[in-house]
Design a protein around this motif. Structure first.
Motif, short mmCIF file in Angstrom:
data_model
loop_
_atom_site.label_atom_id
_atom_site.label_comp_id
_atom_site.label_asym_id
_atom_site.label_seq_id
_atom_site.Cartn_x
_atom_site.Cartn_y
_atom_site.Cartn_z
N GLU A 330 33.78 -13.17 31.29
CA GLU A 330 33.19 -14.05 30.29
C GLU A 330 34.14 -14.31 29.11
OE1 GLU A 330 31.48 -11.20 31.44
OE2 GLU A 330 30.67 -12.52 32.99
N SER A 331 35.02 -13.37 28.84
CA SER A 331 35.89 -13.49 27.67
C SER A 331 37.17 -14.29 27.96
CB SER A 331 36.29 -12.10 27.17
OG SER A 331 35.14 -11.32 26.92
N LEU A 332 37.43 -14.54 29.23
CA LEU A 332 38.68 -15.21 29.59
C LEU A 332 38.89 -16.57 28.94
CD1 LEU A 332 39.26 -14.25 33.31
CD2 LEU A 332 40.89 -14.02 31.44
N PRO A 333 37.84 -17.43 28.93
CA PRO A 333 38.04 -18.74 28.29
C PRO A 333 38.48 -18.62 26.83
CG PRO A 333 36.03 -18.75 29.57
CD PRO A 333 36.50 -17.33 29.55
N GLN A 334 37.95 -17.64 26.12
CA GLN A 334 38.33 -17.47 24.72
C GLN A 334 39.79 -17.08 24.59
OE1 GLN A 334 35.62 -15.15 22.27
NE2 GLN A 334 33.98 -15.66 23.71
N ILE A 335 40.25 -16.25 25.55
CA ILE A 335 41.66 -15.84 25.54
C ILE A 335 42.56 -17.05 25.71
CG2 ILE A 335 43.38 -14.71 27.02
CD1 ILE A 335 42.12 -12.81 25.10
N MET A 336 42.15 -17.95 26.60
CA MET A 336 42.95 -19.15 26.82
C MET A 336 43.05 -19.99 25.55
SD MET A 336 44.30 -19.13 29.76
CE MET A 336 44.72 -20.73 30.45
N GLN A 337 41.94 -20.08 24.82
CA GLN A 337 41.95 -20.86 23.57
C GLN A 337 42.83 -20.21 22.52
OE1 GLN A 337 38.07 -21.92 22.06
NE2 GLN A 337 37.44 -22.70 24.07
N LEU A 338 42.70 -18.90 22.42
CA LEU A 338 43.53 -18.15 21.47
C LEU A 338 45.01 -18.37 21.77
CD1 LEU A 338 42.02 -14.59 21.00
CD2 LEU A 338 42.41 -16.33 19.24
N ALA A 339 45.34 -18.31 23.08
CA ALA A 339 46.73 -18.45 23.50
C ALA A 339 47.26 -19.82 23.12
CB ALA A 339 46.85 -18.23 25.00
N LYS A 340 46.42 -20.83 23.33
CA LYS A 340 46.83 -22.19 23.00
C LYS A 340 47.19 -22.29 21.52
CE LYS A 340 45.34 -26.95 23.03
NZ LYS A 340 44.29 -27.76 22.44
N GLN A 341 46.33 -21.72 20.69
CA GLN A 341 46.58 -21.70 19.24
C GLN A 341 47.90 -21.02 18.90
OE1 GLN A 341 45.34 -22.65 16.28
NE2 GLN A 341 44.12 -24.05 17.54
N LYS A 342 48.02 -19.82 19.42
CA LYS A 342 49.15 -18.96 19.04
C LYS A 342 50.48 -19.51 19.54
CE LYS A 342 49.72 -15.59 16.45
NZ LYS A 342 49.34 -15.78 15.03
N ARG A 343 50.41 -20.26 20.63
CA ARG A 343 51.66 -20.77 21.23
C ARG A 343 52.31 -21.86 20.38
NH1 ARG A 343 49.28 -20.33 27.21
NH2 ARG A 343 50.45 -18.49 27.89
N MET A 344 51.58 -22.33 19.35
CA MET A 344 52.20 -23.28 18.43
C MET A 344 53.42 -22.64 17.80
SD MET A 344 49.98 -25.87 18.50
CE MET A 344 49.73 -26.80 16.99
N THR A 345 53.38 -21.34 17.62
CA THR A 345 54.48 -20.68 16.91
C THR A 345 55.03 -19.43 17.59
OG1 THR A 345 52.85 -19.42 15.65
CG2 THR A 345 53.66 -21.45 14.64
N GLN A 346 54.31 -18.91 18.58
CA GLN A 346 54.71 -17.61 19.14
C GLN A 346 54.79 -17.65 20.66
OE1 GLN A 346 55.25 -14.71 17.29
NE2 GLN A 346 55.04 -15.94 15.42
N ASN A 347 55.52 -16.68 21.23
CA ASN A 347 55.51 -16.50 22.68
C ASN A 347 54.21 -15.81 23.06
OD1 ASN A 347 58.12 -17.22 22.31
ND2 ASN A 347 58.96 -15.20 22.77
N VAL A 348 53.53 -16.35 24.04
CA VAL A 348 52.28 -15.72 24.47
C VAL A 348 52.24 -15.65 25.99
CG1 VAL A 348 49.77 -15.85 24.46
CG2 VAL A 348 51.06 -16.65 22.47
N ILE A 349 51.95 -14.45 26.50
CA ILE A 349 51.73 -14.29 27.93
C ILE A 349 50.26 -13.91 28.11
CG2 ILE A 349 52.22 -12.86 29.95
CD1 ILE A 349 54.57 -14.58 29.26
N VAL A 350 49.57 -14.62 29.00
CA VAL A 350 48.16 -14.35 29.23
C VAL A 350 47.98 -13.66 30.58
CG1 VAL A 350 45.88 -15.37 29.62
CG2 VAL A 350 47.37 -16.30 27.84
N GLU A 351 47.18 -12.59 30.57
CA GLU A 351 46.81 -11.92 31.82
C GLU A 351 45.48 -12.52 32.28
OE1 GLU A 351 48.01 -9.58 34.05
OE2 GLU A 351 46.15 -10.18 35.06
#
Length: 403
Positions: A330-351
């Motif tokens: 259930e939490s996975l979609p939120q992780i994807m959104q967070l990653a999208k945000q953070k990738r504006m400035t940072q390296n992000v790897i999503v599991e």
RNA sequence: GUGGGUGUAGCUCAGUUGGUUAGAGCACCAGUUUGUGGCACUGGGGGUCGUGGGUUCGAAACCCAUCAUCCACCCCA
């Protein structure tokens, strides 16, 4: 399985990081010396290399990837970088524009040779060419620049120096040398007899011991320089000394390309096997003319990138970027959104698969992430995220927007 | 172009004078039960032994060929 062609390699981790680091370092040093980036084609008319590098050289004689294209043009993959840059310089009429033009380039070069350590069929060079400066001060500057680049990368080297004379003194010396060779003809090896006819200066570089004994008594170019070449060479040596650059005179240093005159130099490393030249270059005052341009003094060099790779002292790798994961589906979609945000400035790897906190931390650690961000049921219901700084070993539960 | 060395798991390599289901370390994946990484432990996946012939009852091993790769000569970055 289809393999890459012999002597042509992929550049994968961890070497690609070194490669990139080298390019960043070399380009930034070159820019500080007033050089700007130039890009020229990998494929050129064969005549370009025949006229610049020289038909007597091994490069043109037997190492070129030469073929006829569909338009029936005789073309080849560039075996070195200078010829193309000079061609571009002339074609764009910069020789007529006057002034000083300094360029740096990097990219693949191709030579059909038998591969060995430090010698590839496709290899990469970084090089600089400076047009329009007659002064030997430019030669010094270029040598200092290479020393800067190597210094920044933590690479040790020996610098070999020689002067090849100019159109004034070189032909005279050549005659003198041929006279000497004629006198000793009976004792020379086959290679040297051939060189005597094609490119007599090269005999000095012969590896045959018997030949070398003879050449100890041969006239040295360095003792036969005309006045201007001689005084330039002196200036070069003094300036290098004043700037703390150690060199050794190598009277046998005869660059393999025909276009060099006056200053010739080679940076070598004793730590990389038989192919020890890591950078080479010199002055080529006549080349622009040879390629139908207006006479323009020029000096340049090239660095063999692959040969440097194993010598580069990389800055210490630190933890970097974000690892993000969820503990339930259930939490996975939120992780994807967070990653999208953070990738504006940072390296992000999503599991993508939900797993235990412990497993996530393990995963974050393995990829050397600085931060591990996890959302579980608790966080999801409260609109928060759990973050741990893997370096500082601190953790917190914060609002998702605050990440 | 010439010479020499080497081809066994993703990597580094064992594999006895030819003998039965080809191994180790590292890496990878999973687990060691309540939501805390590096360590440790347990388990797991993964190999037509470069390829093709030959010798043999039997070949990863011996022979021949071939390909690839590495190192050196030559030359150069």
């Amino acid at each position: 399985m289809i393999r890459s062609l012999r002597g042509m390699n992929d550049i994968l981790p961890p070497d690609n990081a070194r490669f990139e680091y080298f390019l960043d370092t070399a380009a930034s040093v070159a820019k500080r010396y007033g050089f700007t980036y130039i890009e020229t084609p990998l494929l050129e008319e064969t005549a370009l290399f025949k006229r610049s590098v020289g038909e007597s050289s091994d490069i043109v004689g037997k190492e070129m990837y030469q073929f006829t294209d569909k338009g029936d043009n005789d073309v080849c993959l560039r075996p070195e970088g200078t010829a193309g840059v000079v061609r571009a310089f002339v074609q764009n009429k910069l020789d007529r524009a006057g002034g000083i033009h300094r360029y740096f380039y990097h990219g693949p070069m191709f030579r059909y040779e038998r591969p060995q350590k430090g010698r590839l069929r496709e290899f990469h060079q970084f090089g600089c060419e400076s047009f329009g400066v007659q002064s030997v001060y430019e030669d010094v500057t270029i040598i200092m620049m290479i020393a800067d680049i190597l210094g920044a990368l933590g690479i040790g080297y020996r610098l070999k120096l020689n002067s090849l004379g100019d159109h004034n003194c070189m032909p005279q010396y050549r005659e003198k040398l041929v006279g000497f060779l004629d006198a000793h003809e009976a004792h020379l090896c086959e290679d040297c007899l051939r060189r005597k006819a094609t490119n007599p200066i090269r005999v000095l570089d012969c590896k045959n011991e018997r030949c070398q004994i003879i050449y100890k008594k041969a006239p040295k170019l360095i003792n036969n320089l005309c006045e201007s070449c001689n005084s330039d060479f002196d200036t070069l040596k003094h300036l290098l000394e004043e700037n703390g650059i150690v060199y050794e005179i190598d009277t046998h240093l005869v660059r393999g390309l025909d276009y060099y005159s006056k200053t010739a130099f080679e940076f070598v490393s004793d730590d990389i096997g038989a192919q020890s030249a890591i950078a080479g270059g010199g002055r080529y005052d006549r080349l622009v003319e040879f390629l139908d341009g207006r006479a323009t003094p020029a000096v340049g060099f090239a660095i063999g990138i692959e040969r440097l790779l194993e010598l580069i002292a990389m800055p210490e790798a630190s933890r970097e970027g974000y690892y993000m994961g969820a503990m339930d589906t259930e939490s996975l979609p939120q992780i994807m959104q967070l990653a999208k945000q953070k990738r504006m400035t940072q390296n992000v790897i999503v599991e993508y698969s939900p797993k235990s906190l412990k497993a996530h931390l393990k995963g974050a650690d393995r990829i050397h992430a600085r931060y591990c961000v996890v959302i579980g049921e608790n966080e999801r219901t409260e609109g928060k995220v759990w973050v741990k700084d893997l370096e500082a070993k601190t953790e917190a539960v914060i609002e998702a927007e605050a990440l």
